[in-house]
Design an enzyme around this catalytic site. Sequence first.
Site, PDB file in Angstrom:
ATOM      1  CD  GLU A 238      -2.721   1.325   2.454  1.00 39.45           C
ATOM      2  OE1 GLU A 238      -3.320   2.382   2.707  1.00 39.45           O
ATOM      3  OE2 GLU A 238      -2.835   0.303   3.140  1.00 39.45           O
ATOM      4  CE  LYS A 370      -4.567 -18.032  13.390  1.00 38.76           C
ATOM      5  NZ  LYS A 370      -4.045 -19.227  12.705  1.00 38.76           N
ATOM      6  CG  ASP A 446      -1.236 -16.818  12.034  1.00 38.27           C
ATOM      7  OD1 ASP A 446      -1.633 -16.399  10.927  1.00 38.27           O
ATOM      8  OD2 ASP A 446      -1.683 -17.836  12.575  1.00 38.27           O
ATOM      9  CG  HIS A 544      -3.776   7.604  -0.707  1.00 40.69           C
ATOM     10  ND1 HIS A 544      -3.449   6.276  -0.679  1.00 40.69           N
ATOM     11  CD2 HIS A 544      -3.905   7.978   0.585  1.00 40.69           C
ATOM     12  CE1 HIS A 544      -3.394   5.850   0.567  1.00 40.69           C
ATOM     13  NE2 HIS A 544      -3.667   6.869   1.361  1.00 40.69           N
TER      14      HIS A 544
END
Length: 559
Positions: A238, A370, A446, A544
């Site tokens: 990004e 998660k 993770d 951006h």
Amino acid sequence: MDIRRRKPSTRPPPAAAPPLPSRIQASDALPLPIRHTNLLFSALFAASLVFLMRRWREKVRVSAPLHVIGLADMAAMICLVASLIYLISFFGIAYVQSVVSSHEDDDDFLLPSPAQPAPPAAPTQCPLLRSDKESISVPAVDASDEDIIASVVSGKTPSYILESKLGDCRRAVAIRREALRRMTGRPMEGLPIEGFDYASILGQCCELPIGYVQLPVGIAGPLALDGREFYVPMATTEGCLVASTNRGCKAILESGGAMSVVLKDGMTRAPAVRFSTAMRAAELKFFLEEPENFDTLAVVFNRSSRFARLQGIQCSLAGRNLYMRFCCSTGDAMGMNMVSKGVQNVLDYLQNDFPDMDVVSISGNFCSDKKPAAVNWIEGRGKSVVCEAVIGEDVVKKVLKTTVPALVELNMIKNLAGSAVAGALGGFNAHASNIVSAVFIATGQDPAQNVESSHCITMMEAVNGGKDLHVSVTMPSIEVGTVGGGTQLAAQAACLDLLGVKGASMESPGANARLLATIIAGAVLAGELSLMSALAAGQLVKSHMKYNRSSKDMSKAGS
């Protein structure tokens, strides 16, 4: 498959590589072979024991005091103790060598991973691993590789056994990839295969590999945190993310730095069990919550590891189903495997007193792993961290290009009220998950645990008469480790080393993982400051458009 053949090279063949030294064993330090040493200490133990037993029996017969010993008795006792220590503590150094070199996650806390022995001289490299652009001679695919590829394509040979069957991880990857190309008709030309140590992921990180994905790693910093400076690696695709976080780090640095504290450190696992009646399930709930039973359960739980220490058990009942949320410290490991082993020990122990207990699952989602869950937001999971800084008015204007009142108002309307309108769960922030994900990927965590690790509430208020900005992030469930899993890979280990948290802390087990959690919270604080300032100043779209858009002419690239 058409094979491009090249003319054989006219260069003389390379000299044969010298034979590799045999593997160094711990017993090499002994003056005698290990079998002779074992025999010597065994004989010494038996002789000393027989001598002492006879002497003590003689003393008992003549009523002599046992504590009066002579030089021979003392020598026999020393020989007995020395041989006993050898036989019990070591029982043959060759056996200890195999135990020490095993890869249990607990052992990673105390000992660095031993250097891998040099592999034997490899045969000619598999043609599938060579590039057509290489200037060296490339032989045709030999019959053995072609036979294996055809067997994989036909389904006769399972793809997952290639590593163990061939004994060469790189060759297995190439054969699997070629078989996949033939089955799908997709060349996968952009997916690299060279330049990666596939043996390092075998059995711990990824199965059935066909290559690896490249991600750029940027650096943000220095991040001034708790009197130290850190350069934070961030793996992301990004645009503006690293630059924005870097700007926030600059604002924190010029304001004197940030401070952090770890509020709680405990990984959780919650098995689900079922009984015939709800009353019976409630009996187990009361038993687990009885303080008198905790010490016994902790002893049973802690047997699973030298570093797992049970902290508490929280129970919740749903009809005749009982959910038990175990929480324990796990040292420098993230700790999911460690806590799971401890929970299994307790379940086996409880089965004796509650034989009618039916274990439905070792994980009943009350953990919760998660998944966004209120229990993690309220109770915490992993490392619970709060990080704060006071940003001076001049820094807000000069570096962040906005004002303190504008930031305070935007935080209230966006992060607090806006998230409440959306019914957010742990999402009272601007973009904490951006920074958490980038640092997670760079340091071998993770990535899926970004879900709960990104739980964060950002607070901003004016202080010092309304001139300066007090900003803080509170993150109750940052789940990180510095040993095990992806942290052992070379690139990820290098990023951990950059932060000074690679491997296990020898002085204080768990210190490296806690420091990594505070660094992540500090990076989130920097990212929140910068993005909120960009929004307050109306700079988000402009930045951006400038930095997050490709300058390539895609029409020309396509042609």
